[in-house]
Design a protein around this motif. Sequence first.
Motif, short mmCIF file in Angstrom:
data_model
loop_
_atom_site.label_atom_id
_atom_site.label_comp_id
_atom_site.label_asym_id
_atom_site.label_seq_id
_atom_site.Cartn_x
_atom_site.Cartn_y
_atom_site.Cartn_z
N THR A 6 1.01 -1.20 -0.07
CA THR A 6 0.02 -0.16 -0.05
C THR A 6 0.98 1.24 -0.05
OG1 THR A 6 -1.90 -1.15 1.13
CG2 THR A 6 -1.97 1.38 1.38
N ASN A 12 -5.35 2.64 -2.90
CA ASN A 12 -6.62 2.49 -1.99
C ASN A 12 -7.63 2.09 -2.88
OD1 ASN A 12 -7.83 4.61 -3.78
ND2 ASN A 12 -6.76 5.98 -2.45
N LEU A 13 -8.83 1.65 -2.50
CA LEU A 13 -9.86 0.97 -3.34
C LEU A 13 -10.55 1.95 -4.01
CD1 LEU A 13 -11.66 -1.20 -0.62
CD2 LEU A 13 -9.92 -2.08 -2.36
N ASP A 62 -8.26 6.52 1.57
CA ASP A 62 -7.04 6.12 1.88
C ASP A 62 -7.40 5.45 3.44
OD1 ASP A 62 -5.48 6.87 -0.24
OD2 ASP A 62 -4.78 8.66 0.52
N TRP A 65 -9.35 2.39 3.33
CA TRP A 65 -8.26 1.22 2.93
C TRP A 65 -7.58 1.02 4.16
CZ3 TRP A 65 -7.96 -3.05 0.56
CH2 TRP A 65 -6.65 -3.53 0.61
N SER A 68 -9.86 -1.32 6.42
CA SER A 68 -9.89 -2.61 5.58
C SER A 68 -8.81 -3.52 5.75
CB SER A 68 -10.24 -2.29 4.10
OG SER A 68 -11.19 -1.45 3.85
N GLN A 115 -17.12 2.47 0.23
CA GLN A 115 -16.12 2.77 -0.83
C GLN A 115 -16.85 3.24 -2.15
OE1 GLN A 115 -12.84 2.82 -0.29
NE2 GLN A 115 -13.04 3.70 -2.39
#
Length: 141
Positions: A6, A12-13, A62, A65, A68, A115
Amino acid sequence: MLYVFTIQTNFNLAGYSFVIEDEYADPVTVFIEEGFINKEKYEMEMTTGQALTLVMSINQADDLWMISMVLIMLFLTGFFILFSSPIRESKYIIWYVGFYLLLLIIVVIWIYTTQSGITEDIVRNIELINVSSGGVTGFTS
């Protein structure tokens, strides 16, 4: 390992990251990277307020993520505890697995819906900035 990936890739997603060239200039120049692996890079000039709105949306992606990643680690730990410990021999293992799966499904749905909303905000902000400032000023390599 996931954390290092990352940090190295700015992942990020939402698939967006940014760099601000000079935050005190007016208009502000923001370099935006779009994509996950093959990132498209372009720069945009915008007002400070527009930059702040866009940057806050990307920072939310960010942050989600990072949350997550913590949840992934917790669920992986829970999985290993559930199936490689004396709990596996318990007569209530079906209940434990059911509860684990229920929590996993709830968390995945929450991450997905949150998201999706953040990504829509980012795209909407970029489109509004493009309309108000005359578009993207150019791609960078």
